[in-house]
Design a protein around this motif. Structure first.
Motif, PDB file in Angstrom:
ATOM      1  N   ARG A 172       0.837  -1.184   0.000  1.00 36.60           N
ATOM      2  CA  ARG A 172       0.000   0.000   0.000  1.00 36.60           C
ATOM      3  C   ARG A 172       0.877   1.240   0.000  1.00 36.60           C
ATOM      4  N   ASP A 173       0.508   2.232  -0.788  1.00 37.19           N
ATOM      5  CA  ASP A 173       1.285   3.474  -0.828  1.00 37.19           C
ATOM      6  C   ASP A 173       1.050   4.313   0.428  1.00 37.19           C
ATOM      7  N   TRP A 174       2.018   5.151   0.717  1.00 31.40           N
ATOM      8  CA  TRP A 174       1.850   6.156   1.761  1.00 31.40           C
ATOM      9  C   TRP A 174       1.253   7.427   1.145  1.00 31.40           C
ATOM     10  N   PRO A 175       0.430   8.163   1.896  1.00 30.11           N
ATOM     11  CA  PRO A 175      -0.186   9.370   1.340  1.00 30.11           C
ATOM     12  C   PRO A 175       0.704  10.596   1.490  1.00 30.11           C
ATOM     13  N   LEU A 176       1.993  10.435   1.270  1.00 29.91           N
ATOM     14  CA  LEU A 176       2.952  11.523   1.477  1.00 29.91           C
ATOM     15  C   LEU A 176       3.914  11.572   0.304  1.00 29.91           C
ATOM     16  N   ASP A 177       4.415  12.771   0.024  1.00 32.71           N
ATOM     17  CA  ASP A 177       5.476  12.913  -0.970  1.00 32.71           C
ATOM     18  C   ASP A 177       6.819  12.631  -0.307  1.00 32.71           C
ATOM     19  N   TYR A 178       7.711  12.052  -1.093  1.00 38.85           N
ATOM     20  CA  TYR A 178       9.038  11.752  -0.554  1.00 38.85           C
ATOM     21  C   TYR A 178       9.753  13.038  -0.145  1.00 38.85           C
ATOM     22  N   SER A 179       9.539  14.092  -0.918  1.00 32.84           N
ATOM     23  CA  SER A 179      10.239  15.356  -0.598  1.00 32.84           C
ATOM     24  C   SER A 179       9.768  15.904   0.749  1.00 32.84           C
ATOM     25  N   GLU A 180       8.498  15.705   1.056  1.00 39.14           N
ATOM     26  CA  GLU A 180       8.018  16.167   2.368  1.00 39.14           C
ATOM     27  C   GLU A 180       8.656  15.330   3.479  1.00 39.14           C
ATOM     28  N   LEU A 181       8.752  14.029   3.259  1.00 40.66           N
ATOM     29  CA  LEU A 181       9.408  13.186   4.260  1.00 40.66           C
ATOM     30  C   LEU A 181      10.868  13.592   4.458  1.00 40.66           C
ATOM     31  N   GLN A 182      11.522  13.942   3.374  1.00 41.09           N
ATOM     32  CA  GLN A 182      12.928  14.367   3.509  1.00 41.09           C
ATOM     33  C   GLN A 182      13.053  15.552   4.467  1.00 41.09           C
ATOM     34  N   GLU A 183      12.139  16.475   4.343  1.00 39.49           N
ATOM     35  CA  GLU A 183      12.180  17.651   5.216  1.00 39.49           C
ATOM     36  C   GLU A 183      11.904  17.233   6.669  1.00 39.49           C
ATOM     37  N   LEU A 184      10.919  16.331   6.857  1.00 40.64           N
ATOM     38  CA  LEU A 184      10.568  15.871   8.210  1.00 40.64           C
ATOM     39  C   LEU A 184      11.700  15.061   8.837  1.00 40.64           C
ATOM     40  N   TRP A 185      12.363  14.239   8.021  1.00 40.75           N
ATOM     41  CA  TRP A 185      13.498  13.473   8.556  1.00 40.75           C
ATOM     42  C   TRP A 185      14.598  14.409   9.035  1.00 40.75           C
ATOM     43  N   GLY A 186      14.805  15.486   8.288  1.00 34.30           N
ATOM     44  CA  GLY A 186      15.824  16.456   8.704  1.00 34.30           C
ATOM     45  C   GLY A 186      15.531  17.020  10.090  1.00 34.30           C
ATOM     46  N   LEU A 187      14.250  17.329  10.340  1.00 32.22           N
ATOM     47  CA  LEU A 187      13.863  17.839  11.665  1.00 32.22           C
ATOM     48  C   LEU A 187      14.100  16.776  12.741  1.00 32.22           C
ATOM     49  N   ALA A 188      13.717  15.533  12.431  1.00 31.62           N
ATOM     50  CA  ALA A 188      13.868  14.451  13.412  1.00 31.62           C
ATOM     51  C   ALA A 188      15.346  14.163  13.676  1.00 31.62           C
ATOM     52  N   GLU A 189      16.159  14.230  12.636  1.00 30.07           N
ATOM     53  CA  GLU A 189      17.595  13.959  12.817  1.00 30.07           C
ATOM     54  C   GLU A 189      18.239  15.011  13.717  1.00 30.07           C
ATOM     55  N   LYS A 190      17.732  16.231  13.620  1.00 29.19           N
ATOM     56  CA  LYS A 190      18.262  17.291  14.489  1.00 29.19           C
ATOM     57  C   LYS A 190      17.797  17.067  15.930  1.00 29.19           C
ATOM     58  N   GLU A 191      16.535  16.734  16.112  1.00 27.87           N
ATOM     59  CA  GLU A 191      16.002  16.511  17.457  1.00 27.87           C
ATOM     60  C   GLU A 191      16.729  15.353  18.151  1.00 27.87           C
ATOM     61  N   ILE A 192      16.887  14.252  17.409  1.00 22.44           N
ATOM     62  CA  ILE A 192      17.532  13.068  17.985  1.00 22.44           C
ATOM     63  C   ILE A 192      19.035  13.305  18.135  1.00 22.44           C
ATOM     64  N   GLY A 193      19.609  13.958  17.150  1.00 24.45           N
ATOM     65  CA  GLY A 193      21.062  14.045  17.074  1.00 24.45           C
ATOM     66  C   GLY A 193      21.589  12.807  16.390  1.00 24.45           C
ATOM     67  N   VAL A 194      21.406  12.750  15.062  1.00 20.70           N
ATOM     68  CA  VAL A 194      21.834  11.562  14.315  1.00 20.70           C
ATOM     69  C   VAL A 194      23.256  11.774  13.797  1.00 20.70           C
ATOM     70  N   ALA A 195      24.084  10.773  14.055  1.00 19.48           N
ATOM     71  CA  ALA A 195      25.471  10.799  13.599  1.00 19.48           C
ATOM     72  C   ALA A 195      25.571  10.006  12.305  1.00 19.48           C
ATOM     73  N   ALA A 196      25.936  10.671  11.236  1.00 24.20           N
ATOM     74  CA  ALA A 196      26.056  10.002   9.936  1.00 24.20           C
ATOM     75  C   ALA A 196      26.705  10.956   8.955  1.00 24.20           C
ATOM     76  N   SER A 197      27.124  10.385   7.827  1.00 24.71           N
ATOM     77  CA  SER A 197      27.742  11.182   6.770  1.00 24.71           C
ATOM     78  C   SER A 197      26.968  10.947   5.482  1.00 24.71           C
ATOM     79  N   VAL A 198      26.508  12.015   4.863  1.00 22.83           N
ATOM     80  CA  VAL A 198      25.792  11.899   3.586  1.00 22.83           C
ATOM     81  C   VAL A 198      26.694  11.241   2.542  1.00 22.83           C
ATOM     82  N   ALA A 199      27.978  11.599   2.553  1.00 24.53           N
ATOM     83  CA  ALA A 199      28.893  11.021   1.562  1.00 24.53           C
ATOM     84  C   ALA A 199      28.965   9.500   1.705  1.00 24.53           C
TER      85      ALA A 199
END
Lengths: 178, 659
Positions: free
Chosen positions: B177-204
């Motif tokens: 089943r599809d999600w009722p969200l755009d991937y680009s919107e999720l990208q923005e939300l993940w960015g907020l969550a990563e800041k709140e949690i403090g996620v350690a990772a490298s995009v590269a």
């Protein structure tokens, strides 16, 4: 880091605890000075002695210690093999007590002598003797690491090789167990 | 105050990931918020929980947290007694109670063969349905906590993003089943969550995963540098270089995908500090993220709860178990709850109370949200015109394999997991079988065999519960060892142990569901908790699409071990909780704790419970939040995404309050 209940005072001669620590060193493969350091704020050897005696009785402990005293000048491995009866297919009750003492030092828990595991898992232990017993289990040193939940290492150590076994207190020499 | 004036702007049920995040966002905006938390307060210090952990006989995920029976056994009962959920105000699913009868297990479930036929020498796994191929009557094996902070006290910290095709599974592959969200919107939300949690990772470091469609917005950077790969990770990574596996195996039902896919290891984005962040310490590699980080280097929901309380606008009422959401007309008007306490003698008492808000947020956990919705309105249910509440229960069923490397790779060091194989998470094969990610463990055979206990006792006692005594290549009887020989043998085994856990994008099935454990005719509870509330009944099974994923995962693990020159020791039992048979081969799954799907989101109110903001279709002043909203379980661990969704909910709640 951890709290502990001080062992209740008992009139046990220090020589008795020292013999127990020396025997334990031979049985476990560690330096006696690791199990019972000269300055010993944890006093684990005393705690373990008292705990084991409460479980199996003074007579069984005295018999085992006397068996150790009779061969204490032998090489450590020989002492371990003799007391644990490693070449026997059916270890005696006394050897099973020695097994439980090894398990206590390694895992910080008391395993009832002679009770075996099954179904793919270790036997149920009676109890974790104390939080200090858990965080000072020798098995974590055997694997050149730290107790799960009690790391004295620093960030990123896991990407590097650990120190040698002897740096973790293992008696890798050929000398006696003391 | 007039009876029609709500006491709070927003009443939130549950002080976990979603509830705390929404409370914080609303508090920052000056809104008056009450959190009702069913369980005990967050302790002033985690020392108490650490002591529980150190003294627990079984160091299960639940072991540090309150309301489990005795830390230590007695001479008469060496393993300790598990409490009867009927005596507890907030019982919860626990690892030690999986597959047990309701006198031990909070969740009321089908018991496995070995429980129903104790000592039967010929155990069996449940049969597959001849028409559908589904195996029913299985045990839902994930657990959760009910206390201040919630289940994510013991989350692993894995903070992967979903893939674009994870949320487009139906459109792209005709499954799920599809999600009722755009991937680009999720990208923005993940960015907020990563800041709140403090996620350690490298995009590269994540860039190679573009092959499975993982993309970041241009210029995005994680809040802090990546966590180093463990020696175990490095050994696996080096060995699998150049390895390719086909999309499907021969005899895959429905079709085949002969494409060859690259197998490679990626460092995992993790919610633990690689540098001081948010007034918390740097990870010291305690190898104990589950059940509890001793130093809070790993984010947990109490961090966000603290910030919520710091706004001065948020109040928490602990020991407050909601049992009814009153709905009048379309809107929720009141929450009824029991405030419970124990007297000096340990007797449980309860007082019935009510509270009102302009808006309501259910953030109790996927199973507890469903239970509360079904329980409300005298068990007629609320927010359930779709009949989807409680359905589509999912997990990441977890297939565990384990092996000995040919040389020391030094597990039992570092965070529990620092890398995984993420390169097989997407492909045409998703038309025919479940996709999966592969998590590389840094804890030897702790999860697999209960080590170091099992192997240590084997070499002390001369048993072979670990299957390494006699050691591989050895022959004859198990040995008993002492002294330096014991040290060397155990060192030889422990430093070579490792494991891989495969987690599947399980199909959403309407029959995998949470209902109330009540008599259908009378509505009278069969099994209750200590407050007299009906318990959740769970029905669970696997379909061939999901089970085919297990077959592929077993194949890929065997290839990885072969490349490493490692010896595999995986054993799958028969007749126990989590045991099943597929195409004549036995498998075992564990729960991943990723409880998903019981109030799924969608555009269509006739087939979903909430909209993309997690707002109820039926009750417009109520939001039902958490991983229960996920339409599918996808291929990433869910916490990051469910926090992202909570940010979106907070925005829509604020918009509703301000309109």
């Amino acid at each position: 880091m951890t709290r502990r209940t001080p062992p209740s005072p008992a009139p046990i001669p220090d020589s008795e605890i020292q013999d127990f620590a020396d025997m334990s060193a031979a049985l476990t493969g560690f330096q006696s000075s690791v199990l019972k350091p000269a300055l010993d704020p944890l006093n684990l050897a005393h705690e373990y002695y008292v705990f084991a005696v409460a479980q199996v009785g003074q007579a069984a402990m005295t018999t085992l210690l006397n068996a150790y005293r009779a061969i204490k000048t032998q090489p450590a491995q020989q002492i371990a093999d003799t007391l644990l009866e490693t070449s026997s297919s059916s270890p005696s009750t006394q050897a099973q007590l020695a097994q439980s003492i090894v398990a206590m030092w390694y895992l910080g828990s008391w395993y009832v002598p002679g009770v075996l595991g099954g179904g793919g898992f270790a036997p149920p232990s009676l109890q974790v003797i104390s939080s200090v017993a858990y965080t000072n289990g020798l098995v974590w040193r055997v694997m050149q690491s730290h107790p799960m939940g009690y790391s004295a290492f620093t960030f990123g150590y896991w990407s590097q090789q650990p120190g040698s076994l002897s740096s973790f207190g293992v008696n890798t020499g050929n000398g006696g167990g003391q | 105050m007039s009876p029609t004036t709500p006491q709070y702007d927003v009443v939130i049920l549950g002080a976990g990931v979603s509830g705390n995040l929404i409370a914080k966002e609303l508090g920052l905006a000056g809104k008056k918020v009450l959190i009702l938390e069913a369980g005990l307060a967050v302790p002033d210090s985690r020392e108490e929980y650490m002591e529980n952990f150190y003294l627990a006989l079984a160091k299960t995920p639940e072991s540090p947290y309150p309301a489990l029976a005795g830390r230590q056994g007695s001479k008469l009962n060496p393993v300790g007694e598990l409490p009867d959920p009927a005596t507890l105000p907030t019982p919860r699913a626990t690892v030690l109670s999986i597959g047990k009868a309701p006198d031990v297990s909070y969740l009321v479930q089908q018991e496995p063969f070995n429980e129903l036929h104790k000592n039967d020498p010929n155990p069996q796994n449940p049969p597959a349905d001849p028409k559908t191929g589904d195996v029913r009557g299985l045990q839902f094996s994930s657990t959760f906590e009910r206390n201040g902070g919630g289940t994510s006290w013991h989350w692993l910290g894995t903070s992967l993003r979903e893939l674009e095709n994870d949320i487009r599974l139906e459109t792209k592959y005709g499954h799920g089943r599809d999600w009722p969200l755009d991937y680009s919107e999720l990208q923005e939300l993940w960015g907020l969550a990563e800041k709140e949690i403090g996620v350690a990772a490298s995009v590269a470091q994540q860039e190679p995963l573009e092959v499975v469609g993982l993309k970041y917005p241009s210029g995005y950077q994680y809040p802090m540098q990546a966590i180093p790969m463990s020696l175990v990770d490095q050994a696996v990574s080096g060995a699998v270089a150049g390895l390719q596996v086909p999309g499907t195996l021969p005899n895959t039902p429905g079709g085949s995908d002969p494409t060859l896919y690259d197998v490679f290891v990626s460092p995992t984005p993790q919610g633990r500090n690689s540098e001081p962040y948010d007034d918390r310490r740097v990870c010291a590699g305690n190898t104990n993220c589950i059940p509890i980080c001793p130093i809070q280097a790993k984010w947990d929901p109490t961090v966000t709860l603290g910030k919520a309380l710091d706004t001065g606008k948020v109040t928490v009422s602990y020991q407050s178990v909601a049992y009814n959401v009153a709905v009048e007309g379309k809107n929720a008007t009141r929450v009824d709850y029991y405030q419970w306490s124990r007297d000096d003698k340990g007797n449980l008492t309860k007082v019935s109370k009510s509270v009102t808000g302009k808006l309501y947020v259910l953030a109790c956990h996927a199973i507890e949200n469903a239970k509360l919705l079904l329980l409300s309105n005298n068990q007629k249910g609320v927010a359930n015109s779709s009949d989807q509440v409680g359905r589509n229960l999912m997990d990441h069923p977890l297939y565990l394999t384990w092996a000995l490397a040919p040389q020391p790779i030094f597990g039992y060091r570092g965070p529990l997991a620092t890398s995984g194989i993420e390169s097989l998470r997407d492909g045409e094969f998703r038309k025919y079988r479940a996709s999966f990610r592969m998590e590389i463990g840094n804890e030897g055979w702790n999860f697999s065999k209960g080590d170091p206990y099992t192997t240590t006792m084997d070499f002390i006692q001369g048993t072979n519960n670990s299957n390494v005594n006699p050691p591989p290549g050895g022959s004859g009887q198990p040995v008993r060892l002492g002294g330096l020989k014991l040290v060397q043998q155990l060192n030889n085994i422990f430093t070579r142990q490792f494991r891989i856990a495969c987690m599947f994008d399980q199909s959403p099935l309407a029959d995998n569901r949470v209902t109330l454990d009540v008599d259908k005719a009378t509505g009278k509870p069969n099994n209750v908790d200590g407050l007299g509330l009906p318990r959740p009944k769970v029905e669970y099974g696997l379909d061939p699409y999901t089970m085919e994923g297990f077959r592929m995962a077993a194949y890929v693990c065997s290839k990885v071990y072969e490349r490493m020159g490692a010896t595999e020791f995986t054993i799958n039992g028969v007749g126990g909780a989590g045991d099943f048979t597929y195409q004549g081969v036995n498998y075992h799954y564990y729960g991943a704790g990723h409880v998903v799907g019981t109030h799924r989101m969608g555009v269509d109110p006739s087939s979903s419970v909430v909209d993309a903001s997690q707002r109820s279709h039926d009750v417009p002043n109520m939001w039902i939040v958490g991983s229960g909203s996920f339409p599918t379980v996808c291929t990433a661990n869910p916490t990051l995404t469910l926090m992202g969704l909570a940010f979106k909910s907070a925005r829509s709640i604020l918009a509703a309050l301000n309109s």
